[in-house]
Design a protein around this motif. Structure first.
Motif, short mmCIF file in Angstrom:
data_model
loop_
_atom_site.label_atom_id
_atom_site.label_comp_id
_atom_site.label_asym_id
_atom_site.label_seq_id
_atom_site.Cartn_x
_atom_site.Cartn_y
_atom_site.Cartn_z
N VAL A 255 6.31 15.55 -36.41
CA VAL A 255 6.18 16.57 -37.22
C VAL A 255 6.57 16.58 -38.71
O VAL A 255 6.68 17.66 -39.10
N GLN A 256 6.71 15.33 -39.13
CA GLN A 256 7.18 15.32 -40.25
C GLN A 256 6.45 14.25 -41.10
O GLN A 256 5.99 13.15 -40.30
N GLU A 257 6.27 14.24 -42.25
CA GLU A 257 5.96 13.01 -43.05
C GLU A 257 7.05 12.73 -44.25
O GLU A 257 7.86 13.79 -44.35
N LEU A 258 6.72 11.68 -45.04
CA LEU A 258 7.95 11.54 -45.87
C LEU A 258 7.27 11.29 -47.18
O LEU A 258 6.22 10.22 -47.36
N LEU A 259 7.52 11.80 -48.06
CA LEU A 259 6.64 11.98 -49.34
C LEU A 259 7.67 11.84 -50.52
O LEU A 259 8.54 12.74 -50.85
N GLY A 260 7.88 10.70 -51.24
CA GLY A 260 8.74 10.46 -52.16
C GLY A 260 10.12 10.51 -51.64
O GLY A 260 11.05 11.17 -52.72
N GLY A 261 10.50 10.20 -50.77
CA GLY A 261 11.70 10.36 -50.07
C GLY A 261 12.18 11.58 -49.51
O GLY A 261 13.31 11.89 -48.75
N GLU A 262 11.47 12.36 -49.56
CA GLU A 262 11.49 13.98 -48.95
C GLU A 262 10.55 14.29 -47.69
O GLU A 262 9.58 13.76 -47.70
N LEU A 263 11.34 14.93 -46.79
CA LEU A 263 10.78 15.17 -45.48
C LEU A 263 9.79 16.30 -45.77
O LEU A 263 10.49 17.41 -46.22
N ILE A 264 8.57 16.21 -45.18
CA ILE A 264 7.76 17.41 -45.45
C ILE A 264 7.10 17.72 -43.95
O ILE A 264 6.84 16.99 -43.25
N ARG A 265 7.44 18.83 -43.62
CA ARG A 265 7.11 19.41 -42.34
C ARG A 265 5.63 19.36 -42.13
O ARG A 265 4.84 19.96 -43.14
N VAL A 266 5.04 19.02 -40.89
CA VAL A 266 3.58 18.89 -40.90
C VAL A 266 3.23 19.88 -39.71
O VAL A 266 3.93 19.78 -38.70
N SER A 267 2.50 20.93 -39.79
CA SER A 267 2.35 21.87 -38.95
C SER A 267 1.28 21.68 -37.82
O SER A 267 0.57 20.42 -38.00
N SER A 268 1.30 22.14 -36.57
CA SER A 268 0.65 21.59 -35.47
C SER A 268 -0.65 22.25 -35.84
O SER A 268 -1.12 23.22 -36.20
N PRO A 269 -1.85 21.37 -35.58
CA PRO A 269 -3.23 21.75 -35.73
C PRO A 269 -3.88 22.56 -35.12
O PRO A 269 -3.57 22.93 -33.77
N THR A 270 -4.70 23.56 -35.63
CA THR A 270 -5.40 24.44 -34.93
C THR A 270 -6.53 23.72 -34.43
O THR A 270 -6.99 22.75 -34.71
N LEU A 271 -7.28 24.60 -33.31
CA LEU A 271 -8.65 24.04 -32.90
C LEU A 271 -9.63 23.80 -33.69
O LEU A 271 -10.27 22.91 -33.97
N GLU A 272 -9.60 24.87 -34.62
CA GLU A 272 -10.65 24.42 -35.91
C GLU A 272 -10.33 23.28 -36.69
O GLU A 272 -11.06 22.58 -36.90
#
Length: 180
Positions: free
Chosen positions: A24-41
């Motif tokens: 549920v996270q990515e790393l961008l410039g050393g900062e943890l970025i939360r990634v939301s759960s995708p919708t069906l759309e």
């Protein structure tokens, strides 16, 4: 008033975190970025793009997939919704290892309503600064696609216009077909 502080880490520290399906996270410039759960759309749009790219690139040796983590730099780990690696680089991908070193040639991000505009644009910059040749941002809410390439090239497609690519010769899909 307390200010929130960003959690920072290196790519190696991020890679050492327990890896679970659906991280549920990515790393961008050393900062943890939360990634939301995708919708069906969101997932239906991803599937339409994925299938169009797989069909277009089927006889080229390219690898086209979705939601796999790339190590773009020492402090950047991103998972494009859809991606393609072209040419001789495709044959070098080990399908059993994650993250994939370097970036894809094409990265597609379907923008969710909860995604911050600043984070989205930082991702575009990170992709382009680290060798990705083309980035597509797909906006379900406005039913448009913005295409970015190095040297500041930007194009917006919507409605009955074809989504064409600087990178992929003869590729085209009508933008509205992504959203039905």
């Amino acid at each position: 008033m307390l200010m929130a502080t960003a959690v920072t880490m290196t790519g190696l520290q991020f890679d050492a975190l327990p890896y679970e399906e659906g991280r549920v996270q990515e790393l961008l410039g050393g900062e943890l970025i939360r990634v939301s759960s995708p919708t069906l759309e969101h997932q239906e749009i991803v599937l339409r793009i994925l299938m169009a790219l797989k069909q277009h690139l089927s006889n080229t040796g390219a690898v086209v997939s979705h939601d796999v983590e790339f190590a773009l730099a020492h402090d950047i780990r991103l998972r494009p919704d859809v991606w393609a690696v072209l040419g001789s680089r495709a044959a070098k991908i080990n399908p059993s290892l994650v993250p994939i070193e370097g970036g894809p040639d094409l990265a597609v991000e379907v923008i969710s309503p909860s995604e911050y505009a600043a984070d989205s644009m930082r991702k575009v910059a990170a992709y382009l600064d680290n060798g990705v040749q083309e980035v597509w941002q797909v906006y379900p809410k406005t039913r448009e696609v913005v295409i970015y390439a190095p040297q500041g090239h930007v194009r917006k497609c919507r409605g009955e216009e074809p989504l064409t690519s600087w990178l992929l010769a003869d590729f085209g899909i009508i933008v509205s077909h992504l959203f039905h």
